[in-house]
Design a protein around this motif. Sequence first.
Motif, PDB file in Angstrom:
ATOM      1  N   ALA A  62       0.836  -1.207   0.000  1.00  0.00           N
ATOM      2  CA  ALA A  62       0.000   0.000   0.000  1.00  0.00           C
ATOM      3  C   ALA A  62       0.865   1.250   0.000  1.00  0.00           C
ATOM      4  CB  ALA A  62      -0.936  -0.008   1.208  1.00  0.00           C
ATOM      5  N   ALA A  63       1.953   1.248   0.763  1.00  0.00           N
ATOM      6  CA  ALA A  63       2.852   2.410   0.792  1.00  0.00           C
ATOM      7  C   ALA A  63       3.503   2.618  -0.576  1.00  0.00           C
ATOM      8  CB  ALA A  63       3.914   2.226   1.875  1.00  0.00           C
ATOM      9  N   LEU A  64       3.916   1.531  -1.219  1.00  0.00           N
ATOM     10  CA  LEU A  64       4.487   1.663  -2.565  1.00  0.00           C
ATOM     11  C   LEU A  64       3.464   2.252  -3.523  1.00  0.00           C
ATOM     12  CD1 LEU A  64       6.507  -1.676  -2.802  1.00  0.00           C
ATOM     13  CD2 LEU A  64       7.439   0.659  -2.678  1.00  0.00           C
ATOM     14  N   SER A  65       2.222   1.889  -3.365  1.00  0.00           N
ATOM     15  CA  SER A  65       1.153   2.455  -4.187  1.00  0.00           C
ATOM     16  C   SER A  65       0.958   3.937  -3.877  1.00  0.00           C
ATOM     17  CB  SER A  65      -0.143   1.680  -3.950  1.00  0.00           C
ATOM     18  OG  SER A  65      -1.194   2.260  -4.671  1.00  0.00           O
ATOM     19  N   LEU A  66       0.969   4.284  -2.597  1.00  0.00           N
ATOM     20  CA  LEU A  66       0.787   5.688  -2.195  1.00  0.00           C
ATOM     21  C   LEU A  66       1.914   6.577  -2.722  1.00  0.00           C
ATOM     22  CD1 LEU A  66      -0.416   5.187   1.486  1.00  0.00           C
ATOM     23  CD2 LEU A  66      -1.773   6.000  -0.461  1.00  0.00           C
ATOM     24  N   TYR A  67       3.112   6.020  -2.820  1.00  0.00           N
ATOM     25  CA  TYR A  67       4.258   6.780  -3.326  1.00  0.00           C
ATOM     26  C   TYR A  67       4.432   6.654  -4.837  1.00  0.00           C
ATOM     27  CZ  TYR A  67       5.747   8.282   1.240  1.00  0.00           C
ATOM     28  OH  TYR A  67       5.796   8.898   2.471  1.00  0.00           O
ATOM     29  N   GLY A  68       3.435   6.068  -5.517  1.00  0.00           N
ATOM     30  CA  GLY A  68       3.452   6.017  -6.976  1.00  0.00           C
ATOM     31  C   GLY A  68       4.332   4.947  -7.580  1.00  0.00           C
ATOM     32  N   LYS A  69       4.796   3.999  -6.781  1.00  0.00           N
ATOM     33  CA  LYS A  69       5.650   2.933  -7.303  1.00  0.00           C
ATOM     34  C   LYS A  69       4.850   1.737  -7.810  1.00  0.00           C
ATOM     35  CE  LYS A  69       9.216   5.286  -6.048  1.00  0.00           C
ATOM     36  NZ  LYS A  69       9.875   6.117  -7.020  1.00  0.00           N
ATOM     37  N   LEU A  70       3.586   1.649  -7.395  1.00  0.00           N
ATOM     38  CA  LEU A  70       2.653   0.612  -7.855  1.00  0.00           C
ATOM     39  C   LEU A  70       1.353   1.307  -8.245  1.00  0.00           C
ATOM     40  CD1 LEU A  70       3.069  -2.187  -5.137  1.00  0.00           C
ATOM     41  CD2 LEU A  70       3.938  -2.218  -7.480  1.00  0.00           C
ATOM     42  N   PRO A  71       0.524   0.659  -9.043  1.00  0.00           N
ATOM     43  CA  PRO A  71      -0.775   1.267  -9.374  1.00  0.00           C
ATOM     44  C   PRO A  71      -1.579   1.520  -8.098  1.00  0.00           C
ATOM     45  CG  PRO A  71      -0.354  -0.666 -10.742  1.00  0.00           C
ATOM     46  CD  PRO A  71       0.729  -0.617  -9.718  1.00  0.00           C
ATOM     47  N   THR A  72      -2.403   2.542  -8.161  1.00  0.00           N
ATOM     48  CA  THR A  72      -3.152   2.922  -6.963  1.00  0.00           C
ATOM     49  C   THR A  72      -4.655   2.933  -7.219  1.00  0.00           C
ATOM     50  OG1 THR A  72      -3.205   4.482  -5.128  1.00  0.00           O
ATOM     51  CG2 THR A  72      -3.091   5.421  -7.341  1.00  0.00           C
ATOM     52  N   ALA A  73      -5.389   2.981  -6.139  1.00  0.00           N
ATOM     53  CA  ALA A  73      -6.840   3.096  -6.182  1.00  0.00           C
ATOM     54  C   ALA A  73      -7.260   3.998  -5.027  1.00  0.00           C
ATOM     55  CB  ALA A  73      -7.488   1.714  -6.055  1.00  0.00           C
ATOM     56  N   ARG A  74      -8.492   4.462  -5.048  1.00  0.00           N
ATOM     57  CA  ARG A  74      -8.964   5.384  -4.014  1.00  0.00           C
ATOM     58  C   ARG A  74      -8.968   4.757  -2.629  1.00  0.00           C
ATOM     59  NH1 ARG A  74     -14.580   7.742  -5.529  1.00  0.00           N
ATOM     60  NH2 ARG A  74     -14.897   5.735  -4.574  1.00  0.00           N
ATOM     61  N   TRP A  75      -9.102   3.448  -2.527  1.00  0.00           N
ATOM     62  CA  TRP A  75      -9.207   2.782  -1.236  1.00  0.00           C
ATOM     63  C   TRP A  75      -7.851   2.427  -0.619  1.00  0.00           C
ATOM     64  CZ3 TRP A  75      -6.994  -1.942  -1.966  1.00  0.00           C
ATOM     65  CH2 TRP A  75      -7.008  -2.468  -3.260  1.00  0.00           C
ATOM     66  N   ILE A  76      -6.767   2.676  -1.319  1.00  0.00           N
ATOM     67  CA  ILE A  76      -5.435   2.316  -0.822  1.00  0.00           C
ATOM     68  C   ILE A  76      -5.073   3.064   0.471  1.00  0.00           C
ATOM     69  CG2 ILE A  76      -2.948   2.394  -1.336  1.00  0.00           C
ATOM     70  CD1 ILE A  76      -4.306   0.096  -2.750  1.00  0.00           C
ATOM     71  N   PRO A  77      -5.320   4.382   0.578  1.00  0.00           N
ATOM     72  CA  PRO A  77      -4.994   5.032   1.859  1.00  0.00           C
ATOM     73  C   PRO A  77      -5.740   4.420   3.050  1.00  0.00           C
ATOM     74  CG  PRO A  77      -5.331   6.683   0.165  1.00  0.00           C
ATOM     75  CD  PRO A  77      -5.739   5.366  -0.428  1.00  0.00           C
ATOM     76  N   ALA A  78      -7.003   4.088   2.868  1.00  0.00           N
ATOM     77  CA  ALA A  78      -7.763   3.452   3.949  1.00  0.00           C
ATOM     78  C   ALA A  78      -7.206   2.063   4.257  1.00  0.00           C
ATOM     79  CB  ALA A  78      -9.240   3.371   3.577  1.00  0.00           C
ATOM     80  N   LEU A  79      -6.832   1.317   3.221  1.00  0.00           N
ATOM     81  CA  LEU A  79      -6.228   0.003   3.428  1.00  0.00           C
ATOM     82  C   LEU A  79      -4.949   0.136   4.251  1.00  0.00           C
ATOM     83  CD1 LEU A  79      -6.102  -3.088   2.704  1.00  0.00           C
ATOM     84  CD2 LEU A  79      -4.626  -2.380   0.795  1.00  0.00           C
ATOM     85  N   HIS A  80      -4.130   1.123   3.912  1.00  0.00           N
ATOM     86  CA  HIS A  80      -2.873   1.331   4.629  1.00  0.00           C
ATOM     87  C   HIS A  80      -3.138   1.654   6.104  1.00  0.00           C
ATOM     88  CE1 HIS A  80       1.421   2.050   4.842  1.00  0.00           C
ATOM     89  NE2 HIS A  80       1.171   3.153   5.546  1.00  0.00           N
ATOM     90  N   ARG A  81      -4.075   2.561   6.350  1.00  0.00           N
ATOM     91  CA  ARG A  81      -4.395   2.924   7.739  1.00  0.00           C
ATOM     92  C   ARG A  81      -4.943   1.738   8.523  1.00  0.00           C
ATOM     93  NH1 ARG A  81      -6.215   7.501   5.218  1.00  0.00           N
ATOM     94  NH2 ARG A  81      -8.349   6.722   5.181  1.00  0.00           N
ATOM     95  N   TRP A  82      -5.894   1.014   7.958  1.00  0.00           N
ATOM     96  CA  TRP A  82      -6.560  -0.050   8.701  1.00  0.00           C
ATOM     97  C   TRP A  82      -5.692  -1.289   8.877  1.00  0.00           C
ATOM     98  CZ3 TRP A  82     -10.211   0.497  12.033  1.00  0.00           C
ATOM     99  CH2 TRP A  82     -10.996   1.634  11.960  1.00  0.00           C
TER     100      TRP A  82
END
Length: 175
Positions: A62-82
Amino acid sequence: MTQPRIWLPTVAGVGTAVSLGVYGRLHTPAGAADVPAFIRLQDTKVWLATAVLALAVIQLLAALSLYGKLPTARWIPALHRWTGRLALLLSLPVAVHCLYALGFRSDDLRVLAHSLLGCLFYGAFVTKMLLLSRPGPTRPWTLPLIGGLTLTAVTGLWLTSALWFFTTIGPGWSF
């Protein structure tokens, strides 16, 4: 000038790590106790630690996605937090038992590394949470560095406890 934005949370994290280590070293361990006719506590701890490691891998992705290293989706920040919250929640009974029942030990290299990594994990976690809660920008390397320390500590903790347990005692439940 050094920004208090970075240093105050770092000092709090180091203080947390050192406090845990000092408490674990000075506290007289209560010893491990199992619940009769139930699951051995050590089995529960290694499976909880394994779940924490699995959640930490999800955190990394999820962190790699948040930093643009992997594809992302709108739910990734919530996934990372939870997943982070759940990993912390699952780690607490393991840590409390280790600290209270076993203490900070140095009788062999594996146990010493495990004790140090446990202190590092909670110190890095406190630092990361305090950095996230402070207003203003952080330096771009700060959160990845602290997140990487947290992941490294979790991985090392798992290697020095659960993997060791699985390879020397076995992965079964004891009823």
